[in-house]
Scaffold this motif. Structure first.
Motif, PDB file in Angstrom:
ATOM      1  N   LEU A 250       4.756   1.417  -8.738  1.00  9.83           N
ATOM      2  CA  LEU A 250       3.908   0.272  -9.071  1.00  9.83           C
ATOM      3  C   LEU A 250       4.661  -1.045  -8.986  1.00  9.83           C
ATOM      4  O   LEU A 250       4.135  -2.040  -8.479  1.00  9.83           O
ATOM      5  CB  LEU A 250       3.338   0.435 -10.481  1.00  9.83           C
ATOM      6  CG  LEU A 250       2.141   1.374 -10.681  1.00  9.83           C
ATOM      7  CD1 LEU A 250       1.673   1.290 -12.121  1.00  9.83           C
ATOM      8  CD2 LEU A 250       1.014   1.004  -9.743  1.00  9.83           C
TER       9      LEU A 250
ATOM     10  N   THR B  82      -3.917  -2.755  -8.469  1.00 15.44           N
ATOM     11  CA  THR B  82      -2.635  -2.236  -8.949  1.00 15.44           C
ATOM     12  C   THR B  82      -2.360  -2.712 -10.375  1.00 15.44           C
ATOM     13  O   THR B  82      -1.814  -1.964 -11.200  1.00 15.44           O
ATOM     14  CB  THR B  82      -1.501  -2.664  -8.005  1.00 15.44           C
ATOM     15  OG1 THR B  82      -1.860  -2.345  -6.662  1.00 15.44           O
ATOM     16  CG2 THR B  82      -0.198  -1.949  -8.344  1.00 15.44           C
TER      17      THR B  82
ATOM     18  N   HIS C 213       0.835  -1.211   0.000  1.00 13.20           N
ATOM     19  CA  HIS C 213       0.000   0.000   0.000  1.00 13.20           C
ATOM     20  C   HIS C 213       0.869   1.261   0.000  1.00 13.20           C
ATOM     21  O   HIS C 213       0.605   2.221  -0.733  1.00 13.20           O
ATOM     22  CB  HIS C 213      -0.890   0.023   1.241  1.00 13.20           C
ATOM     23  CG  HIS C 213      -1.927  -1.055   1.291  1.00 13.20           C
ATOM     24  ND1 HIS C 213      -2.303  -1.782   0.190  1.00 13.20           N
ATOM     25  CD2 HIS C 213      -2.672  -1.530   2.326  1.00 13.20           C
ATOM     26  CE1 HIS C 213      -3.248  -2.655   0.530  1.00 13.20           C
ATOM     27  NE2 HIS C 213      -3.474  -2.517   1.829  1.00 13.20           N
TER      28      HIS C 213
ATOM     29  N   GLU D 241       0.225   8.288  -6.098  1.00 13.67           N
ATOM     30  CA  GLU D 241      -0.452   7.121  -6.666  1.00 13.67           C
ATOM     31  C   GLU D 241      -0.655   7.360  -8.166  1.00 13.67           C
ATOM     32  O   GLU D 241      -1.115   8.428  -8.586  1.00 13.67           O
ATOM     33  CB  GLU D 241      -1.784   6.891  -5.958  1.00 13.67           C
ATOM     34  CG  GLU D 241      -2.398   5.518  -6.213  1.00 13.67           C
ATOM     35  CD  GLU D 241      -3.190   5.470  -7.513  1.00 13.67           C
ATOM     36  OE1 GLU D 241      -3.146   4.423  -8.191  1.00 13.67           O
ATOM     37  OE2 GLU D 241      -3.837   6.489  -7.849  1.00 13.67           O
TER      38      GLU D 241
ATOM     39  N   ARG E  80       2.461   1.920  -3.262  1.00 14.68           N
ATOM     40  CA  ARG E  80       1.456   2.396  -4.204  1.00 14.68           C
ATOM     41  C   ARG E  80       1.186   3.879  -3.999  1.00 14.68           C
ATOM     42  O   ARG E  80       1.068   4.656  -4.958  1.00 14.68           O
ATOM     43  CB  ARG E  80       0.164   1.594  -4.015  1.00 14.68           C
ATOM     44  CG  ARG E  80      -0.540   1.259  -5.317  1.00 14.68           C
ATOM     45  CD  ARG E  80      -1.604   0.232  -5.088  1.00 14.68           C
ATOM     46  NE  ARG E  80      -2.902   0.862  -5.000  1.00 14.68           N
ATOM     47  CZ  ARG E  80      -3.946   0.343  -4.363  1.00 14.68           C
ATOM     48  NH1 ARG E  80      -3.825  -0.783  -3.725  1.00 14.68           N
ATOM     49  NH2 ARG E  80      -5.090   0.965  -4.358  1.00 14.68           N
TER      50      ARG E  80
ATOM     51  N   THR F 179      -4.227  -0.438 -12.653  1.00 16.15           N
ATOM     52  CA  THR F 179      -3.495   0.819 -12.832  1.00 16.15           C
ATOM     53  C   THR F 179      -2.370   0.644 -13.842  1.00 16.15           C
ATOM     54  O   THR F 179      -2.044   1.558 -14.614  1.00 16.15           O
ATOM     55  CB  THR F 179      -2.924   1.304 -11.490  1.00 16.15           C
ATOM     56  OG1 THR F 179      -3.997   1.430 -10.554  1.00 16.15           O
ATOM     57  CG2 THR F 179      -2.226   2.651 -11.638  1.00 16.15           C
ATOM     58  N   ASP F 180      -1.776  -0.544 -13.869  1.00 15.81           N
ATOM     59  CA  ASP F 180      -0.690  -0.846 -14.804  1.00 15.81           C
ATOM     60  C   ASP F 180      -1.216  -1.279 -16.172  1.00 15.81           C
ATOM     61  O   ASP F 180      -0.443  -1.719 -17.022  1.00 15.81           O
ATOM     62  CB  ASP F 180       0.191  -1.948 -14.204  1.00 15.81           C
ATOM     63  CG  ASP F 180       1.585  -1.977 -14.800  1.00 15.81           C
ATOM     64  OD1 ASP F 180       2.087  -0.900 -15.186  1.00 15.81           O
ATOM     65  OD2 ASP F 180       2.174  -3.073 -14.894  1.00 15.81           O
TER      66      ASP F 180
ATOM     67  N   ASP G 216      -5.616   8.391  -0.067  1.00 19.16           N
ATOM     68  CA  ASP G 216      -6.268   7.915  -1.282  1.00 19.16           C
ATOM     69  C   ASP G 216      -7.709   8.431  -1.363  1.00 19.16           C
ATOM     70  O   ASP G 216      -8.226   8.687  -2.453  1.00 19.16           O
ATOM     71  CB  ASP G 216      -6.216   6.389  -1.381  1.00 19.16           C
ATOM     72  CG  ASP G 216      -6.696   5.696  -0.118  1.00 19.16           C
ATOM     73  OD1 ASP G 216      -6.855   6.368   0.922  1.00 19.16           O
ATOM     74  OD2 ASP G 216      -6.901   4.467  -0.165  1.00 19.16           O
TER      75      ASP G 216
ATOM     76  N   ALA H  56       5.153  -2.087  -5.428  1.00 22.35           N
ATOM     77  CA  ALA H  56       3.868  -2.464  -4.838  1.00 22.35           C
ATOM     78  C   ALA H  56       3.462  -3.860  -5.291  1.00 22.35           C
ATOM     79  O   ALA H  56       3.066  -4.707  -4.475  1.00 22.35           O
ATOM     80  CB  ALA H  56       2.793  -1.450  -5.219  1.00 22.35           C
TER      81      ALA H  56
END
Length: 735
Positions: A503, A544, A495, A704, A498, A547-548, A672, A506
């Protein structure tokens, strides 16, 4: 045995990995055992210690051969005053158990060896003494005593010339029974007669009660009969009163240690009610008996709390507090009574913290802390008091964290907890708890900085937590708990990485955490805490991956664990964090649907999430950080999808509803959540409000990746100014 040696461990428990549950039970029982007050006083008068049976080393995994025994385990065997062998057909077949026995006997001869029989046939006990090694290795399958107990110098030159004849306690139902077996082991280690710990007639009653417990239905009848015989009008002699009090203490042990394993809440509630009624019927006069009642009530309250019976919990816990107060008022210097008062107030503080009563929790916690500080002036190195004080500061920190105006107080208490645990971990006789609590203190400090920043400190404390737990795992490499808390610390570090915008780091932490937990669940597939923690790791891992830009991999991961996540939400004991996990997974499924081009399904799923969470708003459910994160993310994404579908008015309505909820006490919320609020302000084109939050997040180092991409697009379009030191993302991967 020589009496001039200094022992690092009171005992070493040797067992086959197949008997791990037995070893864990015995380890807990012995390390938490307290001699009766009269016997403690007698030992002190004789110049002996108070009779604590700790620390005890428990080698939790069996190694395959002597060559692979670590130096640490060999040293632990040599450094133990007693060897306790968990005896069963499994230990007979265990090369490791036999090797540990030989190692102990080489140094200590045949003295100080104790056996706990859990399974198998002890009838062959005396027949081993003259066996050859080959014959010993051919012991019948149902034998329970390892051959190494009976080997002599004829076969191993460093072994004694005569065979061992250890004290054996039979934990089987047809033997001594579990409770009497561990008392027999304790008596052997303390050098006292078993009769001094358990009266013969009381032993008989224990066996009767154990049989009643096994069939469950006899519990209330047994208690009623014993209450009648012990307290019947005209039969209140001192001996009978003492037996009645001991019975109540014993049954409290059964309630706490055995009944929860049945999973029968109705049975547990029935026994609680009967036990409390039984206590009400006792004419308790002595301070020591009242003290034991207070301890029992605290333990009973803990059971009630674990089954979410809050009102009953609070009533019983308050009675424990009242008992402790009464004892301390009459015996203000008695450390046992003072510690009971501290513990009972601390237990109340923790329970009401989770129930959303932080102000009252702080008051109870303050009483606990004041008492513990007084106790530690008497004995600054008492580990029970140190551990409890660290927990007390943690609980008050948690209570302060629930109040937006008290973030500084939360940090102060968490920092004090950290200082206490750091000091405890450096004591020469520190137990593993000190390192575990130190790691937990680092986690708490990391949580504080997830709210107040800077993120660099969140990452730093998360790394210190992970390193501390890993160190403890290396110290006790076969400890399942050490591996579990290491897995949780890896998730926490994931976390933090992140939040810091890394990334790759994380994903690495989430993957390591998931692997740890999957390995643990291979050993205990029904452990609900491990399963739920793995679910949380999987959700964070999948988010995650999204996000990638790796939607398909994330979808496969959620699909794999979807049933497990849902099972907690539909279970009988649903907590806020189960709700959060369930809706977080559904939120990710909405993202998968939208990625596939199915906007209608995504909208339906998001609408369902918000509608269901709305039902619980009256219960202050938003105080749970994980739910707040899911809720704010769902609002943000729901509005974005509606806007992209041309439904601008509906999107604005959704976003403004979110602002009404989340823009209150924003400073007390996790970063967040603040980032989601900032993005909603950007969607509403309220740039000044967004700019204030974004500037603060940038100053605190919140990076983030998905948030940074959204902000960078607004900076490039001219909606807002770049915060001081702003760094645009290197590349835009995914959506």
């Amino acid at each position: 045995m020589p009496n001039d040696r200094n022992f690092k461990y009171k005992a070493f428990i040797s067992y086959s990995h197949k008997d791990r549950i037995w070893s864990e039970w015995l380890h807990k029982k012995l390390e938490n055992y307290h001699l009766p007050k009269a016997l403690r006083k007698k030992r002190i008068e004789e110049g002996k210690d108070v009779g604590r049976l700790r620390p005890i080393f428990r080698d939790r995994e069996e190694l395959p051969a002597h060559e692979n025994m670590t130096a640490k385990i060999l040293e632990a065997v040599r450094s133990a005053e007693y060897l306790i062998v968990v005896c069963s057909p499994n230990s007979v077949a265990s090369a490791m158990v036999n090797e540990e026995i030989r190692e102990f006997r080489k140094l200590n001869g045949n003295t100080n060896i104790l056996c706990l029989i859990t399974e198998g046939e002890p009838g062959v006990f005396n027949s081993h003494s003259n066996l050859t090694l080959t014959e010993a290795e051919a012991i019948p399958e149902n034998a329970c005593f390892p051959a190494a107990l009976f080997e002599t110098a004829e076969f191993h030159k460093d072994l004694p010339t005569a065979a061992s004849n250890p004290l054996a306690a039979d934990a089987r139902a047809e033997g001594d029974g579990k409770r009497n077996a561990y008392l027999k082991i304790a008596a052997g280690m303390l050098g006292v007669n078993l009769g001094e710990l358990v009266r013969r007639d009381f032993v008989k009653r224990q066996r009767q009660i154990s049989m009643a417990l096994a069939v469950s239905v006899g519990i209330s009848a047994a208690m009623g009969w014993l209450a009648w015989t012990a307290i019947k009008e005209g039969r209140r002699a001192e001996q009978q009163q003492m037996e009645a009090e001991e019975f109540a203490d014993y049954f409290a042990d059964i309630l706490v240690d055995e009944l929860p394993k049945t999973g029968r809440e109705d049975l547990i509630q029935g026994v609680v009610d009967r036990l409390l009624s039984y206590y009400d019927g006792l004419d308790i006069k002595s301070a020591d008996a009242l003290y034991r009642k207070g301890l029992a009530f605290t333990r009973i309250a803990h059971i009630l709390d674990s089954y979410d019976q809050y009102q009953d919990y609070r009533r019983i816990q308050q009675q424990a507090i009242d008992i402790a107060e009464k004892l301390v008022s009459k015996h203000p210097k008695n450390t046992d009574y003072l510690f009971l008062k501290a513990q009972s107030n601390g237990s109340m503080a923790l329970a009401i913290t989770w129930k959303g009563e932080p102000e009252q929790a702080v008051r109870y916690s303050q009483i606990e802390k004041e008492i513990l500080h007084r106790l530690l002036e008497i004995d600054p190195k008492n580990q029970d008091w140190l551990r409890t004080l660290g927990v007390s500061y943690t609980v008050s920190g948690l209570a302060h964290l629930q109040n937006s105006e008290n973030i500084k107080a939360a940090e102060s208490d968490y920092r004090k907890a950290l200082e206490i645990r750091l000091a405890a971990s450096k004591l020469p006789d520190a137990h593993n708890w000190a390192l575990n609590h130190l790691g937990a203190a680092y986690v708490n400090m990391s949580v504080v900085h997830s709210v107040k920043g800077p993120i660099s400190k969140m990452v730093s404390y998360a790394k210190q937590s992970r390193d501390t737990f890993e160190s403890n795992s290396e110290h006790d490499p076969n400890s399942v708990n050490a591996h579990f808390v290491t897995a949780r610390s890896e998730r926490n570090l994931g976390h933090a990485e992140r939040f810091a915008g890394d990334l790759a780091a994380a994903l690495e932490m989430y993957e390591a955490s998931a692997k740890h937990l999957e390995d643990l669940l291979m050993e205990r597939p029904n452990n609900s805490l491990w399963k739920h923690t793995l679910n949380l790791v999987v959700i964070a891992y999948a988010e995650t991956l999204i996000t990638d830009g790796r939607y398909e991999a994330a979808a496969r991961l959620i699909d794999k664990y979807s049933a497990s996540i849902a099972s907690f939400y539909t279970g009988t004991d649903v907590k806020n964090y189960h709700i959060a996990a369930y809706y977080h997974a559904n939120y990710l499924k909405a993202l998968f649907a939208y990625d596939r081009g199915d906007a209608n399904s995504a909208i339906r799923m998001l609408d369902d999430i918000l509608a269901n969470l709305d039902q619980d708003r009256s219960a202050n459910i938003l105080k749970a950080a994980r739910i707040s994160n899911v809720y704010s993310s769902a609002y943000l994404t729901y509005g974005q999808i509606l806007a992209e579908q041309g439904q601008t008015a509906s999107a604005n309505t959704i976003w403004r509803e979110a602002i009404e909820i989340f823009d209150q006490n924003l400073g007390a919320k996790r970063m967040d959540i603040k980032a989601n609020v900032a993005q909603i302000f950007l969607m509403l084109e309220e740039y000044e409000k967004a700019q204030q939050i974004i500037d603060t997040l940038e100053r605190d180092g919140y990076r983030e990746v998905a948030y940074v991409r959204a902000v960078d697009r607004e900076i490039r379009s001219g909606g807002i100014s770049a915060p001081l030191g702003w760094r645009s993302p290197v590349s835009v991967v995914g959506k």
